[in-house]
Design an enzyme around this catalytic site. Structure first.
Site, PDB file in Angstrom:
ATOM      1  N   GLU A  44       5.467   2.103   8.337  1.00  0.00           N
ATOM      2  CA  GLU A  44       4.800   1.319   7.286  1.00  0.00           C
ATOM      3  C   GLU A  44       3.546   0.650   7.833  1.00  0.00           C
ATOM      4  O   GLU A  44       3.568   0.064   8.923  1.00  0.00           O
ATOM      5  CB  GLU A  44       5.781   0.269   6.759  1.00  0.00           C
ATOM      6  CG  GLU A  44       5.824   0.185   5.268  1.00  0.00           C
ATOM      7  CD  GLU A  44       6.281   1.481   4.585  1.00  0.00           C
ATOM      8  OE1 GLU A  44       5.421   2.259   4.150  1.00  0.00           O
ATOM      9  OE2 GLU A  44       7.499   1.701   4.499  1.00  0.00           O
ATOM     10  N   ASP A  79       0.603   8.050   0.642  1.00  0.00           N
ATOM     11  CA  ASP A  79       1.204   8.289  -0.673  1.00  0.00           C
ATOM     12  C   ASP A  79       0.736   9.616  -1.253  1.00  0.00           C
ATOM     13  O   ASP A  79       1.533  10.416  -1.755  1.00  0.00           O
ATOM     14  CB  ASP A  79       0.853   7.150  -1.630  1.00  0.00           C
ATOM     15  CG  ASP A  79       1.274   5.795  -1.093  1.00  0.00           C
ATOM     16  OD1 ASP A  79       2.091   5.761  -0.159  1.00  0.00           O
ATOM     17  OD2 ASP A  79       0.775   4.782  -1.602  1.00  0.00           O
TER      18      ASP A  79
HETATM   19  C1  GLA Z   1       0.923   1.531   0.299  1.00  0.00           C
HETATM   20  C2  GLA Z   1      -0.330   2.339   0.592  1.00  0.00           C
HETATM   21  C3  GLA Z   1      -0.104   3.343   1.719  1.00  0.00           C
HETATM   22  C4  GLA Z   1       0.528   2.679   2.935  1.00  0.00           C
HETATM   23  C5  GLA Z   1       1.710   1.811   2.535  1.00  0.00           C
HETATM   24  C6  GLA Z   1       2.242   1.008   3.688  1.00  0.00           C
HETATM   25  O1  GLA Z   1       1.910   2.358  -0.218  1.00  0.00           O
HETATM   26  O2  GLA Z   1      -0.740   3.026  -0.567  1.00  0.00           O
HETATM   27  O3  GLA Z   1      -1.314   3.983   2.046  1.00  0.00           O
HETATM   28  O4  GLA Z   1      -0.433   1.941   3.648  1.00  0.00           O
HETATM   29  O5  GLA Z   1       1.379   0.905   1.491  1.00  0.00           O
HETATM   30  O6  GLA Z   1       2.808   1.837   4.632  1.00  0.00           O
END
Ligand code: GLA
Length: 397
Positions: free
Chosen positions: A47, A186
């Site tokens: 994360e 994502d």
């Molecule tokens: C969100 C962002 C991702 C990533 C996560 C944390 O989902 O869209 O790009 O940074 O937070 O891991």
């Protein structure tokens, strides 16, 4: 999502695709040329490592966004969503100026913008969007819209754009048109997801290795708990975390925190100016290592043994990166107390969902325990489901 006894979501339901079709016909009084779908995602571990050019391990969820679409003769785009009454229409002038289209339709305009900015001739289109990915639960409903719209426009326009280039384009839509400074996780998960696998993604090289993640064969289930915590200041806090990591990388003289390893960590921490920055860096560096350790265990078929890494990731997000809230901490603690092998918040933080790795036959009991802990603390009841990894964005028909 339902509450208490978790639903099992292993295959996409037909309902959302039917809603997109019906919405298209009703709104535009015509048949769509086709339907394209993209899933939501969870992240197993890794994360706030993506924008630090490190490692992540997400998988696509069997909850989908479906776009029914047809080309139109002029260079304009009309978008209807079941979440809004009125369609939004825009042309090249609005698409070419980030920020002109706002709200949910900005994700669609952002995709048109990103394609045009990359030199593609984007076909005018009518689109109807339906989704089972809950908005605001941290399951990447926005990436699902971007990916499904991208898939539709690429195909309707016959664009020469292989799918491995889609994640970067969808990310640009979100970063540069919508204005959210997210990483590439994502979009990669919802575009490149593989059934039965998590995606080991190197966010620097964009190399993807699908890692078998056969929960059922191991007698396990992944419980997804929607914390239902309101996203408090999530956008500003996300941007602040990212800025802090980038500042730290500059201080350390490395391109990104990915270049600091656990072996270098103590020396790196000693060069940082304050305790808060040290905590942020410690999270990112140890989290990258936890992703690598998780991948090694999964490759060795030791699925159950990843539990402590998930829980350590949560502690790191809570204590060092400081992105958890009482609802997600409660869900993690209750799941662990009820016998989960490991549990952690997934996604950007300040709410969203918690993952708990559990024996398959214990999933209802763990869900009940989390629900009871919520009731005791006076929190709104959480949503729960169990989920297996599915494939990424695709044409349906
Ligand atoms: C969100 C962002 C991702 C990533 C996560 C944390 O989902 O869209 O790009 O940074 O937070 O891991």
């Amino acid at each position: 999502m339902t509450t208490a006894t978790p639903t099992t979501a292993t295959a996409p339901s037909g309902g959302v695709a039917a809603r997109a079709w019906a919405g298209f016909r009703q709104r535009y009084d015509a048949e769509p040329a086709g339907r394209w779908a993209a899933p939501g995602r969870v992240n197993l571990i890794g994360e706030h490592t993506d924008y630090n050019e490190g490692f992540v391990l997400p998988f696509a969820l069997p909850l989908r966004t479906v776009v029914a679409a047809a080309p139109r003769d002029d260079e304009r785009w009309t978008v209807w969503s079941e979440l809004a009454d009125e369609p939004v229409e825009f042309g090249p002038a609005e698409a070419d100026e980030p920020g002109r289209v706002t709200g949910w339709a900005a994700y669609v305009a952002g995709v048109v913008w990103a394609l045009r900015a990359a030199g593609h001739r984007v076909p005018g289109a009518r689109l109807a969007v339906a989704s089972d990915v809950p908005v605001g639960s941290g399951l990447s409903s926005s990436a699902a819209v971007e990916a499904a719209v991208l898939a539709a426009l690429v195909e309707l326009g016959g664009l020469d754009l292989p799918a491995d280039r889609w994640p970067r384009l969808a990310q640009r839509a979100e970063n540069d048109y919508v204005g959210a400074p997210t990483g590439i996780m994502d979009q990669s998960a919802v575009i490149r997801g593989r059934p039965g696998h998590t995606l080991f993604l190197d966010c620097r090289t964009e190399d993807v290795e699908p890692i078998p993640f056969d929960l059922a064969a191991a007698g396990l289930a992944m419980l997804v708990v929607d914390s239902r915590a309101p996203h408090r200041h999530a956008d500003g806090e996300y941007a602040a975390r990212r800025a802090s990591c980038e500042r730290a990388a500059r201080t350390l003289g490395v391109p990104a925190l990915r270049d600091v390893t656990v072996a270098d960590l103590d020396a790196a921490l000693a060069r940082l100016p304050d305790e808060e920055t040290r905590r942020r860096v410690r999270h990112v560096v140890t989290e990258d290592q936890r992703v690598l350790d998780t991948v090694a265990l999964l490759r060795a078929g030791r699925v159950r043994d990843i539990g402590p890494l998930l829980t350590a990731s949560h502690a790191s997000m809570r204590d060092d990166f400081e992105i958890t809230v009482p609802e997600v901490d409660t869900a993690v603690e209750a799941a662990l107390a009820a016998g989960a092998y490991g549990a952690r918040m997934t996604g950007g933080g300040f709410g969203g969902c918690v993952l708990a790795l559990v024996d398959a036959d214990r999933a209802p009991a763990v869900a009940d325990a989390v629900t009871a802990a919520y009731a005791e603390r006076g929190f709104a009841a959480p949503g729960t489901l169990t989920a297996l990894p599915v494939g990424g964005a695709t044409r349906l028909d």
